[in-house]
Scaffold this motif. Structure first.
Motif, PDB file in Angstrom:
ATOM      1  N   ARG A   1       3.954  18.610 -13.383  1.00 15.52           N
ATOM      2  CA  ARG A   1       5.101  19.197 -14.074  1.00 15.52           C
ATOM      3  C   ARG A   1       4.853  19.236 -15.578  1.00 15.52           C
ATOM      4  O   ARG A   1       5.170  20.211 -16.256  1.00 15.52           O
ATOM      5  CB  ARG A   1       6.383  18.413 -13.747  1.00 15.52           C
ATOM      6  N   ARG A   2       4.254  18.185 -16.122  1.00 14.78           N
ATOM      7  CA  ARG A   2       3.943  18.143 -17.551  1.00 14.78           C
ATOM      8  C   ARG A   2       3.000  19.287 -17.907  1.00 14.78           C
ATOM      9  O   ARG A   2       3.198  19.978 -18.905  1.00 14.78           O
ATOM     10  CB  ARG A   2       3.324  16.809 -17.948  1.00 14.78           C
ATOM     11  N   ALA A   3       2.004  19.517 -17.087  1.00 12.76           N
ATOM     12  CA  ALA A   3       1.062  20.611 -17.333  1.00 12.76           C
ATOM     13  C   ALA A   3       1.777  21.964 -17.302  1.00 12.76           C
ATOM     14  O   ALA A   3       1.507  22.840 -18.138  1.00 12.76           O
ATOM     15  CB  ALA A   3      -0.072  20.568 -16.309  1.00 12.76           C
ATOM     16  N   GLN A   4       2.698  22.142 -16.356  1.00 11.60           N
ATOM     17  CA  GLN A   4       3.470  23.385 -16.293  1.00 11.60           C
ATOM     18  C   GLN A   4       4.317  23.562 -17.550  1.00 11.60           C
ATOM     19  O   GLN A   4       4.405  24.657 -18.106  1.00 11.60           O
ATOM     20  CB  GLN A   4       4.391  23.389 -15.069  1.00 11.60           C
ATOM     21  N   LEU A   5       4.948  22.475 -17.985  1.00 14.19           N
ATOM     22  CA  LEU A   5       5.809  22.546 -19.167  1.00 14.19           C
ATOM     23  C   LEU A   5       5.012  22.833 -20.436  1.00 14.19           C
ATOM     24  O   LEU A   5       5.513  23.505 -21.333  1.00 14.19           O
ATOM     25  CB  LEU A   5       6.609  21.254 -19.316  1.00 14.19           C
TER      26      LEU A   5
ATOM     27  N   ARG B   1       0.838  -1.198   0.000  1.00 18.60           N
ATOM     28  CA  ARG B   1       0.000   0.000   0.000  1.00 18.60           C
ATOM     29  C   ARG B   1       0.875   1.251   0.000  1.00 18.60           C
ATOM     30  O   ARG B   1       0.651   2.187  -0.761  1.00 18.60           O
ATOM     31  CB  ARG B   1      -0.929   0.011   1.206  1.00 18.60           C
ATOM     32  N   GLN B   2       1.909   1.253   0.845  1.00 17.92           N
ATOM     33  CA  GLN B   2       2.810   2.399   0.913  1.00 17.92           C
ATOM     34  C   GLN B   2       3.551   2.607  -0.414  1.00 17.92           C
ATOM     35  O   GLN B   2       3.705   3.734  -0.879  1.00 17.92           O
ATOM     36  CB  GLN B   2       3.812   2.224   2.053  1.00 17.92           C
ATOM     37  N   ALA B   3       3.991   1.511  -1.006  1.00 21.00           N
ATOM     38  CA  ALA B   3       4.683   1.601  -2.295  1.00 21.00           C
ATOM     39  C   ALA B   3       3.753   2.155  -3.372  1.00 21.00           C
ATOM     40  O   ALA B   3       4.147   3.010  -4.175  1.00 21.00           O
ATOM     41  CB  ALA B   3       5.231   0.236  -2.702  1.00 21.00           C
ATOM     42  N   MET B   4       2.512   1.706  -3.373  1.00 16.46           N
ATOM     43  CA  MET B   4       1.544   2.184  -4.355  1.00 16.46           C
ATOM     44  C   MET B   4       1.243   3.661  -4.136  1.00 16.46           C
ATOM     45  O   MET B   4       1.155   4.429  -5.104  1.00 16.46           O
ATOM     46  CB  MET B   4       0.254   1.363  -4.283  1.00 16.46           C
ATOM     47  N   GLU B   5       1.108   4.090  -2.912  1.00 12.23           N
ATOM     48  CA  GLU B   5       0.866   5.502  -2.614  1.00 12.23           C
ATOM     49  C   GLU B   5       2.038   6.365  -3.103  1.00 12.23           C
ATOM     50  O   GLU B   5       1.835   7.450  -3.648  1.00 12.23           O
ATOM     51  CB  GLU B   5       0.646   5.716  -1.119  1.00 12.23           C
ATOM     52  N   LYS B   6       3.241   5.866  -2.905  1.00 13.97           N
ATOM     53  CA  LYS B   6       4.422   6.595  -3.358  1.00 13.97           C
ATOM     54  C   LYS B   6       4.424   6.721  -4.883  1.00 13.97           C
ATOM     55  O   LYS B   6       4.697   7.801  -5.429  1.00 13.97           O
ATOM     56  CB  LYS B   6       5.689   5.890  -2.872  1.00 13.97           C
ATOM     57  N   ILE B   7       4.121   5.646  -5.578  1.00 17.61           N
ATOM     58  CA  ILE B   7       4.068   5.657  -7.038  1.00 17.61           C
ATOM     59  C   ILE B   7       2.998   6.629  -7.526  1.00 17.61           C
ATOM     60  O   ILE B   7       3.231   7.425  -8.448  1.00 17.61           O
ATOM     61  CB  ILE B   7       3.816   4.236  -7.594  1.00 17.61           C
ATOM     62  N   LEU B   8       1.830   6.594  -6.911  1.00 18.45           N
ATOM     63  CA  LEU B   8       0.742   7.489  -7.309  1.00 18.45           C
ATOM     64  C   LEU B   8       1.108   8.956  -7.064  1.00 18.45           C
ATOM     65  O   LEU B   8       0.789   9.823  -7.878  1.00 18.45           O
ATOM     66  CB  LEU B   8      -0.554   7.117  -6.584  1.00 18.45           C
ATOM     67  N   ALA B   9       1.796   9.232  -5.972  1.00 18.12           N
ATOM     68  CA  ALA B   9       2.234  10.605  -5.682  1.00 18.12           C
ATOM     69  C   ALA B   9       3.256  11.062  -6.710  1.00 18.12           C
ATOM     70  O   ALA B   9       3.204  12.208  -7.186  1.00 18.12           O
ATOM     71  CB  ALA B   9       2.810  10.688  -4.272  1.00 18.12           C
ATOM     72  N   GLN B  10       4.170  10.195  -7.080  1.00 19.11           N
ATOM     73  CA  GLN B  10       5.165  10.539  -8.096  1.00 19.11           C
ATOM     74  C   GLN B  10       4.501  10.793  -9.447  1.00 19.11           C
ATOM     75  O   GLN B  10       4.881  11.719 -10.168  1.00 19.11           O
ATOM     76  CB  GLN B  10       6.216   9.431  -8.220  1.00 19.11           C
ATOM     77  N   GLU B  11       3.516   9.992  -9.784  1.00 19.68           N
ATOM     78  CA  GLU B  11       2.792  10.188 -11.045  1.00 19.68           C
ATOM     79  C   GLU B  11       2.021  11.502 -11.033  1.00 19.68           C
ATOM     80  O   GLU B  11       1.970  12.205 -12.042  1.00 19.68           O
ATOM     81  CB  GLU B  11       1.852   9.013 -11.317  1.00 19.68           C
ATOM     82  N   ALA B  12       1.431  11.840  -9.899  1.00 23.13           N
ATOM     83  CA  ALA B  12       0.713  13.120  -9.784  1.00 23.13           C
ATOM     84  C   ALA B  12       1.682  14.287  -9.940  1.00 23.13           C
ATOM     85  O   ALA B  12       1.367  15.282 -10.613  1.00 23.13           O
ATOM     86  CB  ALA B  12      -0.025  13.199  -8.447  1.00 23.13           C
TER      87      ALA B  12
END
Length: 129
Positions: free
Chosen positions: A31-35, A15-26
């Motif tokens: 950043r993509r939107a800013q760029l 669960r913690q690993a998945m939360e970390k991955i989801l936060a990184q994707e967000a």
């Protein structure tokens, strides 16, 4: 330790690993939107300078050509050290934007493929068509 506790710990780690991955994707999506907002201006800035006839122009052309066709035009990072600070920021924005955008950067320009070919010809000292 019982099997039940091991299973619970594994679930918690997953669960913690998945939360970390989801936060990184967000973060990456933000950043993509800013760029997408600042990338086109950085591209135009580099194209404007690249269209000139100065030492800065040559470096900007080479940076743009590296984004256009990296295998043929590898980026010599020294080029980033010799251009003005505002051009450095534009180049770094362009490079980062190129990693996120689903389109080729020259597609954001009117007749961008022809423009890149003109820069290509200039850098290889060929006559323009």
């Amino acid at each position: 330790m019982t099997m039940h506790r091991v299973t619970e710990r594994l679930r918690e780690r997953s669960r913690q690993a998945m939360e970390k991955i989801l936060a990184q994707e967000a973060d990456a999506e933000q950043r993509r939107a800013q760029l997408e907002l600042v990338g086109p201006e950085a591209l135009r800035r580099l194209v404007d300078v690249a269209s000139g006839h100065t030492g800065q122009s040559q470096h900007c052309r080479r940076i743009l050509l590296a984004a256009y066709n990296g295998p043929t035009w590898p980026l010599d990072l020294t080029r980033l050290r010799v251009i003005d600070r505002d051009l450095q920021r534009a180049a770094l924005t362009l490079i980062e934007w190129a990693t996120y955008t689903p389109r080729e950067l020259h597609e954001y320009l009117d007749d961008g493929d022809r423009l890149m070919q003109r820069f290509w010809n200039t850098e290889t000292h060929k006559e323009e068509d």
